[in-house]
Scaffold this motif. Structure first.
Motif, short mmCIF file in Angstrom:
data_model
loop_
_atom_site.label_atom_id
_atom_site.label_comp_id
_atom_site.label_asym_id
_atom_site.label_seq_id
_atom_site.Cartn_x
_atom_site.Cartn_y
_atom_site.Cartn_z
N ASP A 109 10.87 -39.41 17.71
CA ASP A 109 11.90 -39.52 18.74
C ASP A 109 12.84 -38.32 18.76
N HIS A 110 12.43 -37.23 18.16
CA HIS A 110 13.33 -36.08 18.10
C HIS A 110 13.44 -35.43 19.49
N PRO A 111 14.68 -35.27 19.98
CA PRO A 111 14.85 -34.76 21.35
C PRO A 111 14.16 -33.42 21.62
N VAL A 112 14.27 -32.49 20.67
CA VAL A 112 13.64 -31.19 20.89
C VAL A 112 12.12 -31.35 20.92
#
Lengths: 598, 598
Positions: free
Chosen positions: A228-231
């Motif tokens: 789920d990491h935005p980047v």
């Protein structure tokens, strides 16, 4: 004797002699694998008079202890050699599946020496290597070469060079898995100089772990960090082309041969536009859930071509805005062309921009009838074909902008955009002062992978258009990346040092704490510097192209700014001080002793 | 004697006595102004037995040496006092125009002591202050108070309290320029306890500079840094509400009383949605080209109300998602209500969320008939009105969640979301481990302004869901911000230390190099810690709410994670070590000596 990593296979193509041995434990401890271990081997084996394209140069294929394991992004591995393009140290971080296959074929480090008497390829299986005739492949593009070899050896992984590598174009690539490259600094030419067309790996084995249960627990935890990491989400959605609009807005998208950092048609070469127009599906390297690769296909129109993985951001910047080419389809078309002929898309795009500027300024008269104007896609394609063949005008540009400018003269070196002979990648440094220092100090010349500062600059974590905090950020990142590139994991994993050391320990039982791991990165960086120092590199070479230092940026956020000698000196002084190097950029005896290099 | 900054005016409201003097040079050198100087004065003047709402507490209005100057964002200034909400040190950074006006009225630091015998206001002009009767204003909201006073004193700037401040609600604000607040920790109650309804400033003067020409050159350079900065552009376009979607995606948008970090209706309380639906125009503080303020107007429907500046991100998070209110119009309506009644929107939103959870769990029976269910806007509005009046159920919540939980009992402290008595702002810490440490260690309790880590976490510059690098990042940011809040410039300027020191030198001739400037920030941070240590604060208070430490996040990127005592201890151990504090969180003699505090 580490049971889990360190098996070396050497082959001397001149004699056909092979050698199989285990790397010294001390080297593993001090240099880990991948980049670090490759650098150590190269430093010990070569001398400053080794010609990069001579049989005495060695080509090292060096996966790391995490390559091919369960670790996320473990498809990455490294190639290390002396660069024919820059004459100094080079390593190249490669994705795809080849490195994992090599390890699973029982070889952790492959060292290639000498020169085969005729066009050859290597066939590797079960820890052994055979030299095979490749006369029938000579002259073929990378795609066809790989197709033929995969038909001949079903299930194998293939690395090969195209005509550019055969013809010793100094920025020739090695292509793996069709569209993953050892891209920068000309490893393809080194391979060509050895009469080596391809390497085929048939992997059958399975990797063993020091602590398989521990490995699985760590990997499970890290996969959820990635998930789920935005980047990472944006990397999955758009890939590296997400940077086109960001760097254009930031004012550092190289445009018109780095004369500016803003391209008015950035939109139509952007990642978002690419996704809408020509994207087919995502592609992942071995062991990666991010899948930043974008398979694209231009199906119709003037630039219709077969599928290609890309263009990546760097290709869009260099073959797009830097040549004032504003059509995503055209960039994809040129991308496929260079990938198949075997040229580095970054150097090639930079060189075409340089050629176009020379032409428009009237410095280049005889171009075999090619009208080398900015934005002329056909001209770019023609020049690329001629470069790969080293034919006519192509010959002039087959060794990069530094040498082309020497031949063209007439002051053309003022707009030859390189550091230490390596053409700059997709950041116009007047718009990113952090990258100015990163380029000036990178171990293989103008490279963006050793320290990436724009994220911190754009999000206000280090000030823009200021020297403040740059030296520290660049120095620390270079050290940390040197260690990561020795594991090898990808530039894009959002892990911390503790995660890296945990993976490494579980994989091969090699234990580091945070400090000793980063110290290892620093050791590697100092060793590559010493390699370059031995080649004559010093402060005078830690510099930037005249255009960046003497011309003010004409538009965008950096308008009116240039990186003057004073600004660069301030950053270099701080950087050398932090590194424990003398004011001439030479590591001190004390620092080398502290790191255990001498 | 510094000619350009340091003029103190003291007024004792009990006696009417005034004092005008120049602050010691040594204090300027060691604490600069703003936060730092305020903290120094507070530390010297108060003792641990000073009751915050007693006449012995002092209320310090303290612009910094850059407030009101040409420096970008120089509208900022500070208020320092002992907080009636937390019982410890507090400072509040205020925007708008009031601070600049105060300096141009000839006063750099205003110290208010004692307690007026009847409702009063201060009128300040030309370096003098008069106490005036404010009986006619008592009971009025902030908007009307300011309207009346501006009619009476045309051209003046006004700060005032609403009914909440009068009634000593411990998280009452002081409102300036209608919609700019000293928001957190209850400076409004301190003002109320002094019977002081308002302060009116008529400014006529002009600031002098140590080097006006140098100042202009620096400012011109910095304005161009601001002009095209990508983060700043977004601040200008969307303002702080740009964070709603980012924090929701990141999994740390406080939702349903911090039980989770993902709100399914984030879209309709987002900045982008707000811009489309209710935005009227941008508003800027004094001397600011960013103009992050958003004037909005709900013109029709159930939540129609007058214009309001906001809602800011924090208000959207706390009065929106944290109360499961999903209508931007409703949040704007509640925002205007608290601004006018004089309540902190962060603490209020947090408290309403807590009240709603208590109600839905059946722990709260007698609510004066208010159905305190999540998402019930009318109930929230009713509760707010009762809190401001300290009436019925409102009385229970008029001193924050810490005290309300003590009164409610039944285990309700398990979901009272505060640190050191200050309700947490708009980051759910299980989704941002950096903010977990920032909250645990902030000098005024659960505050987001002392160190902001999410940008670095979301963009991969520090690892997510890891303790790695957090302590160092938080410590360094706290020091740097302490210095910046002493200048005072805004949280949002993307400048470096070199820029700050250049501005400071040009403005008042006070010279720092980078090291001594950051050392000053560290000194200030240690002084505020010592203030709190004197009040009994130690490691035991550097903690997080039970919900964050004991319940796993149920959804989003942080799903399954909690900040266990072990995780927190790891970060605290590193943090104390970096700070030179003992393991109990107390600054060592050695550190205090090094900083020149003892």
């Amino acid at each position: 004797m580490n049971k889990f990593y360190g098996k070396v296979l050497e082959i001397n193509l001149s004699t056909g002699k092979k050698k199989l041995y285990q790397i010294k434990d001390e080297w593993l401890k001090n240099y880990i694998g991948g980049k670090g271990l490759g650098a150590k081997i190269l430093y010990e084996e070569l001398s400053p008079d080794t010609e990069p394209l001579s049989p005495e140069n060695i080509l090292i294929f060096v996966p790391g202890p995490l390559t091919g394991t369960l670790a996320p992004t473990s498809g990455r591995w490294a190639i290390v050699t002396k660069s024919p393009h820059t004459g100094i140290y080079m390593d190249s971080q490669v994705g795809g599946h080849f490195g994992a296959a090599l390890r699973k074929a029982g070889i952790d480090i492959l060292i290639i020496r000498g020169r085969a008497p005729k066009p050859s390829y290597l066939y590797i299986e079960s820890g052994n290597v055979e030299v095979k005739d490749a006369t029938f492949l000579w002259g073929k593009g990378i795609i066809e070469t790989e197709n033929v070899l995969k038909t001949k050896h079903p299930g194998a992984k293939v690395g090969s060079i195209g005509p550019a590598g055969e013809n010793l174009v100094t920025y020739a690539i090695i292509g793996f898995d069709y569209y993953r490259q050892s891209g920068r600094c000309g490893a393809g030419a080194v391979m060509g100089s050895k009469n080596l067309k391809a390497i085929v790996v048939k992997s059958g084995g399975k990797l063993e772990y020091f602590d398989e249960k521990g490995m699985k627990a760590t990997v499970s935890r890290l996969l959820s960090v990635i998930k789920d990491h935005p980047v990472i989400k944006k990397r999955t959605e758009i890939g590296t082309p997400m940077w086109v609009l960001m760097s254009n807005e930031g004012g550092f998208l190289p445009t018109r041969n780095f004369s500016r950092g803003v391209f008015e048609h950035a939109e139509t070469i952007s990642g978002e536009y690419m996704k809408k127009k020509i994207w087919v599906r995502n592609k992942a390297c071995f062991g990666c859930t991010i899948a930043c690769g974008k398979l694209t296909h231009v199906k119709e129109g003037k630039y219709a071509c077969n599928e290609v993985e890309g263009p990546e951001y760097e290709t869009l910047a260099l073959m797009g805005s830097n040549c004032e080419i504003d059509k995503i389809e055209a960039v994809a078309y040129l991308n496929r062309l260079v990938d198949d002929l075997g040229l580095d898309s970054i150097s090639t795009g930079n060189i075409i921009g340089f050629a176009m500027e020379c032409y428009e300024r009237g410095l280049l008269k005889d171009t075999d009838g090619i009208e080398l104007r900015f934005g002329n896609v056909d001209a770019a394609a023609e020049l690329i074909k001629k470069i790969a063949k080293r034919e006519g005008i192509g010959s002039l540009f087959s060794e990069g902008v530094r040498k082309a400018a020497l031949k063209i003269g007439q002051g053309s070196e003022r707009f030859a955009i390189h550091v230490k002979g390596l053409e700059l990648p997709g950041v116009e440094p007047r718009g990113s002062w952090g990258m100015a220092l990163a380029f000036a100090t990178a171990d293989r010349g103008g490279c963006h992978q050793r320290a990436w500062t724009p994220t911190a600059e754009l999000h206000g974590l280090i000030p823009r258009f200021s020297t403040e905090g740059i030296a520290k950020f660049v120095k620390e990142t270079q050290d940390e990346r040197s260690a990561c590139f020795s594991l090898v994991l990808c530039d894009f994993v959002p892990f911390g040092v503790g995660d890296f050391t945990e993976l490494l320990y579980n994989a091969i039982g090699l234990g580091f704490d945070k400090e000793s791991y980063l110290r290892t990165g620093e050791r590697i960086w100092n060793l590559t510097r010493m390699f370059n120092v031995r080649e004559g590199i010093s402060r005078k070479d830690d510099t930037l192209p005249p255009r960046i230092m003497e011309e003010e940026a004409p538009v965008g956020p950096a308008k009116g700014l240039k990186i003057t000698q004073e600004i660069l000196d301030k950053m270099l002084d701080e950087y050398y001080a932090l590194r424990g190097w003398d004011e001439n950029g030479i590591p001190t005896e004390e620092k080398l002793k502290e790191l255990g290099i001498v």
